[in-house]
Design a protein around this motif. Structure first.
Motif, PDB file in Angstrom:
ATOM      1  N   GLU A   8       0.994  -0.765  -0.234  1.00  0.00           N
ATOM      2  CA  GLU A   8       0.048  -0.432   0.062  1.00  0.00           C
ATOM      3  C   GLU A   8       0.756   1.182   0.050  1.00  0.00           C
ATOM      4  O   GLU A   8       0.680   2.098  -0.467  1.00  0.00           O
ATOM      5  CB  GLU A   8      -1.500  -0.052   0.825  1.00  0.00           C
ATOM      6  N   THR A  11       1.638   2.114  -3.385  1.00  0.00           N
ATOM      7  CA  THR A  11       1.376   2.456  -4.111  1.00  0.00           C
ATOM      8  C   THR A  11       0.379   4.397  -3.827  1.00  0.00           C
ATOM      9  O   THR A  11      -0.053   5.451  -4.743  1.00  0.00           O
ATOM     10  CB  THR A  11       0.038   1.831  -3.805  1.00  0.00           C
ATOM     11  N   GLY A  35     -11.462  -4.162  -5.824  1.00  0.00           N
ATOM     12  CA  GLY A  35     -10.530  -4.769  -4.872  1.00  0.00           C
ATOM     13  C   GLY A  35      -9.890  -4.281  -5.814  1.00  0.00           C
ATOM     14  O   GLY A  35      -8.056  -4.516  -4.748  1.00  0.00           O
ATOM     15  N   LYS A  38      -9.382   1.541  -6.427  1.00  0.00           N
ATOM     16  CA  LYS A  38      -9.313   2.205  -7.324  1.00  0.00           C
ATOM     17  C   LYS A  38      -9.871   3.673  -6.523  1.00  0.00           C
ATOM     18  O   LYS A  38      -9.077   4.953  -5.984  1.00  0.00           O
ATOM     19  CB  LYS A  38     -10.442   2.415  -8.235  1.00  0.00           C
ATOM     20  N   SER A  39     -10.505   2.597  -5.503  1.00  0.00           N
ATOM     21  CA  SER A  39     -10.390   3.775  -4.478  1.00  0.00           C
ATOM     22  C   SER A  39      -9.864   4.554  -3.030  1.00  0.00           C
ATOM     23  O   SER A  39      -9.046   5.099  -3.071  1.00  0.00           O
ATOM     24  CB  SER A  39     -11.623   3.392  -3.560  1.00  0.00           C
ATOM     25  N   PHE A  40      -8.502   3.390  -3.373  1.00  0.00           N
ATOM     26  CA  PHE A  40      -7.652   3.736  -1.915  1.00  0.00           C
ATOM     27  C   PHE A  40      -6.822   4.801  -2.616  1.00  0.00           C
ATOM     28  O   PHE A  40      -5.786   5.645  -2.050  1.00  0.00           O
ATOM     29  CB  PHE A  40      -6.337   2.124  -2.436  1.00  0.00           C
ATOM     30  N   ASP A 132      -0.649  -7.896  -1.760  1.00  0.00           N
ATOM     31  CA  ASP A 132      -0.746  -6.666  -1.416  1.00  0.00           C
ATOM     32  C   ASP A 132       0.314  -5.701  -2.747  1.00  0.00           C
ATOM     33  O   ASP A 132       0.580  -4.951  -2.568  1.00  0.00           O
ATOM     34  CB  ASP A 132       0.189  -6.287  -0.126  1.00  0.00           C
TER      35      ASP A 132
HETATM   36  P1  ADP Z   1     -12.072  -0.520  -5.231  1.00  0.00           P
HETATM   37  O1  ADP Z   1     -12.171   0.540  -5.187  1.00  0.00           O
HETATM   38  O2  ADP Z   1     -10.915  -0.798  -7.120  1.00  0.00           O
HETATM   39  O3  ADP Z   1     -12.709  -1.522  -5.538  1.00  0.00           O
HETATM   40  P2  ADP Z   1     -10.154  -0.376  -3.401  1.00  0.00           P
HETATM   41  O4  ADP Z   1      -9.422   0.341  -2.998  1.00  0.00           O
HETATM   42  O5  ADP Z   1     -12.057  -0.211  -2.153  1.00  0.00           O
HETATM   43  O6  ADP Z   1     -11.098  -1.204  -4.905  1.00  0.00           O
HETATM   44  O7  ADP Z   1      -9.616  -1.792  -2.215  1.00  0.00           O
HETATM   45  C1  ADP Z   1      -8.596  -2.112  -2.529  1.00  0.00           C
HETATM   46  C2  ADP Z   1      -8.269  -3.016  -1.448  1.00  0.00           C
HETATM   47  O8  ADP Z   1      -6.824  -3.635  -1.646  1.00  0.00           O
HETATM   48  C3  ADP Z   1      -7.896  -1.870  -0.541  1.00  0.00           C
HETATM   49  O9  ADP Z   1      -8.905  -2.432   1.314  1.00  0.00           O
HETATM   50  C4  ADP Z   1      -6.140  -2.168  -0.032  1.00  0.00           C
HETATM   51  O10 ADP Z   1      -5.918  -1.774   1.467  1.00  0.00           O
HETATM   52  C5  ADP Z   1      -5.533  -2.957  -0.548  1.00  0.00           C
HETATM   53  N1  ADP Z   1      -4.545  -3.443  -1.170  1.00  0.00           N
HETATM   54  C6  ADP Z   1      -3.463  -4.377  -0.742  1.00  0.00           C
HETATM   55  N2  ADP Z   1      -2.174  -3.947  -1.228  1.00  0.00           N
HETATM   56  C7  ADP Z   1      -2.537  -2.800  -1.771  1.00  0.00           C
HETATM   57  C8  ADP Z   1      -1.790  -2.339  -2.241  1.00  0.00           C
HETATM   58  N3  ADP Z   1      -0.252  -1.847  -3.240  1.00  0.00           N
HETATM   59  N4  ADP Z   1      -2.154  -0.816  -3.502  1.00  0.00           N
HETATM   60  C9  ADP Z   1      -4.230  -0.709  -3.356  1.00  0.00           C
HETATM   61  N5  ADP Z   1      -4.593  -1.824  -2.228  1.00  0.00           N
HETATM   62  C10 ADP Z   1      -4.048  -2.381  -2.029  1.00  0.00           C
END
Ligand code: ADP
Length: 140
Positions: A8, A11, A35, A38-40, A132
């Protein structure tokens, strides 16, 4: 540009690098499966732009969330629940494709024709072996 973000924090670094290059009027389209991050990634960009709100809720239900940032405003959109371009256009999304806005759009594939001619595309992808890790491609 292509990145392999191993966790994370990596990212967030990529997101900060992008945020440093954004200016008012830019539109960022975020692609990737559920997952993928995108939101992260969006939240990391928004924090780096100076959005100080405590919670940055997913705009899945509100569709468009507006924030104040440093020297610009940020619109965070999620087009996932919308059915067609007409429905999306009715929300006035085009108003956000110009200064003072920086616009982040999740699920832009719902209405690609509505996007402006010049868009920064971010593709996020999970990596098979590393839960991750994310592959991040940025174009435009
Ligand atoms: P989306 O919006 O694409 O559906 P989210 O951002 O809601 O996805 O969820 C991504 C999940 O993956 C989060 O729980 C985040 O903590 C986890 N995650 C783990 N590793 C990473 C990473 N390297 N980059 C982004 N998110 C990560």
């Amino acid at each position: 540009m292509q990145f392999l973000a191993v966790n994370e924090a990596a990212t967030v670094e990529v997101a900060c690098g992008l945020a440093a290059r954004l200016k008012a009027g830019d539109v960022v389209a975020l692609h990737g499966d559920l997952g993928a991050g995108k939101s992260f990634f969006s939240r990391a960009v928004m924090r780096a732009l100076g959005v100080r709100d405590q919670a940055l809720p997913s705009p899945t239900f509100a569709i468009i969330q507006e924030y104040d940032a440093d020297g610009c405003r940020v619109a965070h959109m999620d087009w996932y629940r919308l059915d067609d371009a007409e429905e999306i256009e009715m929300l006035g999304v085009r108003d956000y494709f110009q200064p003072p806005w920086i616009c982040l759009i999740e699920w832009p594939g719902r209405a690609p024709a509505l996007l402006p001619g010049s868009v920064i595309s971010v593709h996020l992808q999970c990596c098979d072996d590393h839960a991750d890790a994310r592959r991040i491609d940025i174009d435009g």
